[in-house]
Write an enzyme that holds these catalytic residues in place. Structure first.
Site, PDB file in Angstrom:
ATOM      1  N   TYR A  98     -39.420  70.207  -2.517  1.00 14.42           N
ATOM      2  CA  TYR A  98     -38.606  71.169  -1.807  1.00 14.42           C
ATOM      3  C   TYR A  98     -38.970  72.823  -2.360  1.00 14.42           C
ATOM      4  O   TYR A  98     -39.558  73.027  -3.346  1.00 14.42           O
ATOM      5  CB  TYR A  98     -37.157  71.025  -2.070  1.00 14.42           C
ATOM      6  CG  TYR A  98     -36.613  71.581  -3.265  1.00 14.42           C
ATOM      7  CD1 TYR A  98     -36.085  72.844  -3.903  1.00 14.42           C
ATOM      8  CD2 TYR A  98     -36.307  70.420  -4.374  1.00 14.42           C
ATOM      9  CE1 TYR A  98     -35.753  73.065  -5.136  1.00 14.42           C
ATOM     10  CE2 TYR A  98     -35.906  70.774  -5.794  1.00 14.42           C
ATOM     11  CZ  TYR A  98     -35.639  72.122  -6.046  1.00 14.42           C
ATOM     12  OH  TYR A  98     -35.198  72.333  -7.393  1.00 14.42           O
ATOM     13  N   CYS A  99     -38.856  73.512  -1.155  1.00 10.43           N
ATOM     14  CA  CYS A  99     -38.687  75.248  -1.443  1.00 10.43           C
ATOM     15  C   CYS A  99     -37.388  75.560  -1.067  1.00 10.43           C
ATOM     16  O   CYS A  99     -36.151  74.799  -1.453  1.00 10.43           O
ATOM     17  CB  CYS A  99     -39.825  75.815  -0.989  1.00 10.43           C
ATOM     18  SG  CYS A  99     -39.638  75.663   1.094  1.00 10.43           S
ATOM     19  N   PHE A 100     -37.134  76.945  -1.024  1.00 13.16           N
ATOM     20  CA  PHE A 100     -35.921  77.249  -0.792  1.00 13.16           C
ATOM     21  C   PHE A 100     -35.340  77.002   0.462  1.00 13.16           C
ATOM     22  O   PHE A 100     -34.059  76.302   0.443  1.00 13.16           O
ATOM     23  CB  PHE A 100     -35.874  78.761  -0.657  1.00 13.16           C
ATOM     24  CG  PHE A 100     -34.414  79.421  -0.763  1.00 13.16           C
ATOM     25  CD1 PHE A 100     -33.611  79.379  -1.726  1.00 13.16           C
ATOM     26  CD2 PHE A 100     -34.112  80.146   0.442  1.00 13.16           C
ATOM     27  CE1 PHE A 100     -32.502  79.874  -1.714  1.00 13.16           C
ATOM     28  CE2 PHE A 100     -32.971  80.877   0.604  1.00 13.16           C
ATOM     29  CZ  PHE A 100     -31.944  80.683  -0.495  1.00 13.16           C
ATOM     30  N   TYR A 123     -33.779  73.696  -0.814  1.00 11.94           N
ATOM     31  CA  TYR A 123     -32.613  73.910  -1.785  1.00 11.94           C
ATOM     32  C   TYR A 123     -31.524  74.222  -1.485  1.00 11.94           C
ATOM     33  O   TYR A 123     -30.534  73.971  -1.540  1.00 11.94           O
ATOM     34  CB  TYR A 123     -33.264  75.175  -2.839  1.00 11.94           C
ATOM     35  CG  TYR A 123     -32.380  75.683  -3.731  1.00 11.94           C
ATOM     36  CD1 TYR A 123     -32.158  75.081  -4.906  1.00 11.94           C
ATOM     37  CD2 TYR A 123     -31.464  76.656  -3.418  1.00 11.94           C
ATOM     38  CE1 TYR A 123     -31.074  75.396  -5.817  1.00 11.94           C
ATOM     39  CE2 TYR A 123     -30.397  77.197  -4.142  1.00 11.94           C
ATOM     40  CZ  TYR A 123     -30.199  76.485  -5.314  1.00 11.94           C
ATOM     41  OH  TYR A 123     -29.319  76.826  -6.240  1.00 11.94           O
TER      42      TYR A 123
END
Length: 364
Positions: free
Chosen positions: A94-96, A123
């Site tokens: 995952y990223c933001f 996220y």
């Protein structure tokens, strides 16, 4: 690529390892249990690309990102991801927001023959899920509050109960003036995320009653969610009663023996000096409530105990120090607080009696 994953509940229940490719500065502000930060961009790179995005648009920012994260830098980061995936075959990425950073990371891994699912919404989506579950959790269980004087062994009782949640453990703080630990407390976001994990797991396990230690609105720097505070107000209060000698023994073990061992394990060169300074700092923080006369006395007792340990290695001198703090500082505060809530007390007893009562109340 469409390798997306949004079964957030399964992540919690399976304690799924998570590959967080956000920048370190983002990770420090808040992350998830079992997440490891292996960023696609470091803080400086992210900052420069952010400026480019703002001034020149997405296409130029992506172009800059590929130029900055290339060659050996790119190879090192991909190797780190692959090593993590090899060690954690069920890991998720995952990223933001689940956008370009995690998608590009996923594509780079695909080229190397490695497939990994990325969190849909990243996220932000998973964090929203946890906060929502935290907010609605009190609809699914009845709380029981375990109280008692400092050093009575409440945490020891909680550890024996499957339907308990150790709030002090999640906050990495013992919940008292001397309660800070060597390792820093988690960020508020991390505390909330980890608490949500615990609540989701306990509710899924079928527990209709959950046991919490009697806490205030905050544990050190960690603030309790408002819904838990309001729910606990009307919960039955169970008081653990422990003789003073046993309380001294428990306090000595936690605040002296285990605390010094923590400094030793952390590699401090001057364990006694570092530990004793932390205790002296804590005593200074309570001088106003304790009063100058008692502060002078307890400081003298502590310094005498410290000298004795340096000479003989014995912890015995700290028993008088612990007893003084319990009786002269903690107990008066406890008596004042519990008097205001005496109508909530449902049961009093020793450790075994309290455990038996809570088990009957919980129908375990």
């Amino acid at each position: 690529m469409t390798l997306l994953f949004d079964d957030f509940k399964s992540i919690v229940l399976n304690k799924t390892p998570l590959l967080d490719v956000r920048a370190p500065v983002e990770f420090k502000k808040g992350a998830f249990l079992n997440a490891v930060n292996l960023p696609i961009m470091n803080d400086e790179e992210r900052h420069k690309i952010g400026i480019c995005y703002k001034n020149e648009g997405n296409a130029k920012a992506v172009e800059l990102g590929h130029s900055m994260v290339s060659g050996d830098i790119k190879e090192e980061r991909i190797k780190a991801w692959i090593a993590f995936m090899d060690a954690n075959p069920n890991a998720l990425l995952y990223c933001f927001r689940g956008g370009q950073r995690s998608k590009i990371s996923q594509e780079w891994l695909h080229v190397r023959g490695k497939e990994i699912l990325r969190l849909k919404g990243g996220y932000k989506a998973f964090r929203t899920y946890l906060i929502n579950k935290l907010s609605e959790s009190t609809q699914h269980f009845k709380p029981i509050i375990l109280g008692g004087r400092t050093g009575s062994g409440k945490t020891i009782v909680l550890e024996k109960m499957k339907n308990s949640i150790d709030l002090e453990g999640l906050a990495n703080h013992r919940g008292s003036s001397f309660g800070s630990k060597l390792n820093a407390q988690p960020m508020q976001i991390d505390f909330e995320n980890n608490l949500a994990y615990e609540l989701i797991q306990k509710i899924e396990d079928g527990f209709k009653t959950l046991v919490f230690e009697d806490e205030g609105k905050h544990i050190g720097n960690a603030f309790m969610p408002e819904n838990l505070i309001s729910t606990a107000i009307n919960a039955p209060l169970i008081i653990l009663e422990t003789q003073i000698d046993k309380r001294v023994e428990i306090t000595l073990n936690e605040y002296v023996v285990q605390a010094q061992e923590a400094y030793l394990e952390a590699g401090f060169d001057f364990v006694l000096e570092e530990w004793s300074q932390s205790i002296q700092n804590a005593m200074k923080r309570i001088v106003r409530r304790l009063g100058n006369e008692k502060y002078t006395k307890v400081t003298a007792i502590f310094e005498s105990a410290l000298d004795e340990q340096k000479k003989s290695g014995s912890y015995d001198g700290y028993k008088e120090w612990a007893k003084f703090l319990l009786e002269e500082y903690y107990d008066p505060m406890y008596d004042y607080q519990i008097q205001k809530r005496s109508h909530m007390v449902a049961f009093r007893g020793d450790a075994q009696e309290v455990q038996n009562y809570i088990e009957r109340l919980s129908d375990i």
